[in-house]
Design an enzyme around this catalytic site. Structure first.
Site, PDB file in Angstrom:
ATOM      1  CB  CYS A 297      -0.951  -0.059   1.186  1.00 48.86           C
ATOM      2  SG  CYS A 297      -2.187   1.258   1.227  1.00 48.86           S
ATOM      3  CG  LEU A 298      -0.362   4.706   2.248  1.00 50.84           C
ATOM      4  CD1 LEU A 298      -0.552   5.643   3.429  1.00 50.84           C
ATOM      5  CD2 LEU A 298      -0.797   5.366   0.973  1.00 50.84           C
TER       6      LEU A 298
END
Length: 572
Positions: A306-307
């Site tokens: 994800c991030l």
């Protein structure tokens, strides 16, 4: 002084609107309404469609009133979308509930047509207005009211109303927990280090922002190149080390990989000035330094979720610009690098909305977990709101907690400066993909990263849509193995071998080969049944050297700082 007054006013307003900018919604509504008024053809089309739907519904009503038991049900006016599971129960075909669900679905279809396809309306405003209309309709759906839901009515008659009493108690408990800031019911059964995050390991490095966990080997020999995992800082790392049976970390360790994991600290208002550069330097770059002190001269497999994958890509771009070749490979798990088409999350990201969020974070120093959860719940209102209202509050059936649900409720805060820089630099300006993001004053580009890539997208991802993740093919010039797996942003990644119903597609694009669009890629990719984890493990092994003895636990000249899962993951 004027700026301070405005910021304080916006911050106060944000608390009442759950962080949503009224100006952003107002601009979208004005854009749509103004252009609709100036489009007589569109209005005529909508009037004609309303008349057609009314006639169709009238015909359906006549057939339903004349319907006799034992005869085939009358043909529906409109069918629900495949993902809409609200009316799949057979009782919704009974009179008069069939009339209610058909009337609702017709209204939903008409409003979808009314809020889209109006000439002159910006794409972003069209998406916002269409989304807002869906939210308002969903709140009024007949399944959300006990008097119009046949499943609830039947259960109420059978139980003598006990289900409604149980539902009221569940609602009251949820409300008390929300007001007090307590975690959701059942989360106490999944505490890191007790029921989840159980893979043995040691905290070998700690700084202001991260703890670095080194996991103990479970095989006599390991590949010399360790795996460094950078999880998202918006949630706790143990999504990748849940229960022993579905822990990606444990799986990698059992396959002979030495695994290091970053565990992010949960920031407070005192950390308001931590920026993206701090997250880069104190996160993956500091961890990479520590890993190489433990395993000198060995390259490292970088993996980001994800991030964390976005940050890892930024780190790889910065290292590539310096000629630093310590990273052997790069793996992105449901991570975006190009944010030109980020999916429905972009509904909550425009100049007005970001400025509003910045003022809210400016007042408290961070973005709170509850202020982020609302946006994600609205994006998945079918799954997270509508179904919960029906199941828990109307039917009195509390869903048994599981490790993934408990993790999902264990979110972290985000510092004011970092989140502002992230939203503006990535979502608004797309600086990394377009070569404008600067590290130490120098613009960096993913094109500078020469490593091979292993990139995973998930079919029903609402956070990082797979077609957006696929855009790495437009940025990276080296080999790319792209995998599209079943499931969503979380469940698609937590996809252990043996998990029923799992499947994936994959294909490799060698450096120098022409670009294929995502739809063309779907027709070319190989389809496989089961988990994608073994394919990744084999890919890592293929890019590693022959196994050797495991490395020491901890940094040279010092003892480990404690056992996994460490202390940062326990911060609330």
């Amino acid at each position: 002084m004027a700026d301070l007054i405005d910021r304080a006013a916006h911050a106060l307003q944000a608390r009442r609107t759950f962080g949503l900018s009224p100006a952003s919604l107002g601009l979208a509504a004005a854009d749509w309404w103004t252009h609709l008024l100036a489009s007589p053809g569109k209005r005529m089309e909508l009037s004609s469609e309303a008349a057609r739907m009314a006639a169709s519904y009238g015909n359906y009503l006549t057939q339903a009133l004349a319907h006799h038991r034992g005869e085939p049900d009358p043909a529906c006016c409109v069918q629900a979308e495949d993902r809409d599971r609200r009316f799949v129960h057979p009782d919704w075909q009974r009179f008069p509930f069939n009339l209610l669900q058909q009337a609702f679905l017709l209204q939903q279809q008409w409003w979808q047509q009314a809020t889209t396809g109006v000439r002159g309306v910006s794409r972003h405003h069209e998406q916002v207005v269409s989304f807002a209309a869906r939210q308002m309709l969903d709140a009024l759906a007949p399944n959300n009211l006990p008097a119009t839901n046949p499943e609830v009515l039947d259960l109420t008659l059978q139980s003598g109303g006990v289900n409604l009493l149980k539902g009221f108690n569940i609602w009251r408990d949820d409300l008390q927990r929300m007001v007090s800031g307590a975690p959701p019911a059942g989360s106490e059964d999944f505490v890191p280090g007790r029921q989840v995050a159980l893979t043995p390991g040691k905290v070998v490095m700690r700084n202001r922002l991260v703890e670095l966990i080194q996991y103990e080997p479970s095989t006599a020999a390991v590949h010399p190149e360790p795996v460094l995992i950078v999880p998202a800082w918006i949630m706790k790392y143990y999504i990748l080390d849940l229960s022993p049976h579905n822990s990606l970390v444990r799986y990698l360790v059992d396959q002979g990989h030495t695994v290091f994991m970053i565990s992010w600290r949960n920031p407070t208002g005192e950390d308001r000035d931590l920026g993206m550069h701090d997250y880069l330097e104190l996160g993956p770059l500091a961890a990479l330094d520590a890993v190489q002190r433990i395993r000198p001269h060995a390259q490292v497999h970088g993996a980001g979720y994800c991030l964390g994958g976005t940050l890892l890509s930024l780190a790889a771009a910065a290292l590539g610009a310096r000629g630093d070749r310590r990273l052997a490979t790069l793996t992105l798990l449901a991570s975006q690098v190009d944010f030109s088409e980020p999916g429905e999350l972009s509904l909550f990201i425009d100049e007005s909305q970001v400025s509003f969020l910045e003022d809210m974070m400016w007042a408290q120093g961070y973005l709170d977990t509850t202020q982020m959860a609302g946006a994600f719940q609205m994006l998945r209102s079918y799954d997270l709101i509508s179904s919960r209202v029906t199941r828990e509050y109307l039917m009195g059936q509390r869903r048994p907690p599981n490790d993934l649900m408990a993790w999902n409720a264990d979110a972290t805060r985000m510092p004011y400066r970092m989140h502002s820089e992230y939203l503006r630099g990535m979502y608004l300006n797309n600086d990394l993909a377009e070569g404008r993001w600067r590290v130490d004053g120098q613009a960096v580009s993913v094109e500078n990263a020469p490593q091979p890539w292993f990139v995973v997208g998930t079919e029903t991802d609402h956070v990082a849509p797979w077609r957006s993740v696929y855009k790495i093919h437009l940025l990276a010039h080296s080999d790319i193995d792209f995998v599209l797996t079943s499931g969503g942003h979380n469940a698609g990644i937590v996809s252990e071998p043996g998990h029923a119903g799992r499947h994936y597609r994959w294909a490799r694009r060698a450096a120098g080969q022409p670009y294929l669009g995502p739809e063309h890629w779907l027709t070319q990719a190989d389809a496989e049944q089961g988990s994608w984890w073994p394919r990744w493990s084999h890919w890592l092994a293929a890019h590693s050297s022959a196994p050797v003895a495991p490395p020491r636990m901890g940094l040279p000249g010092s003892s480990p700082l404690g056992d996994a899962p460490g202390s940062y993951v326990l911060q609330r």
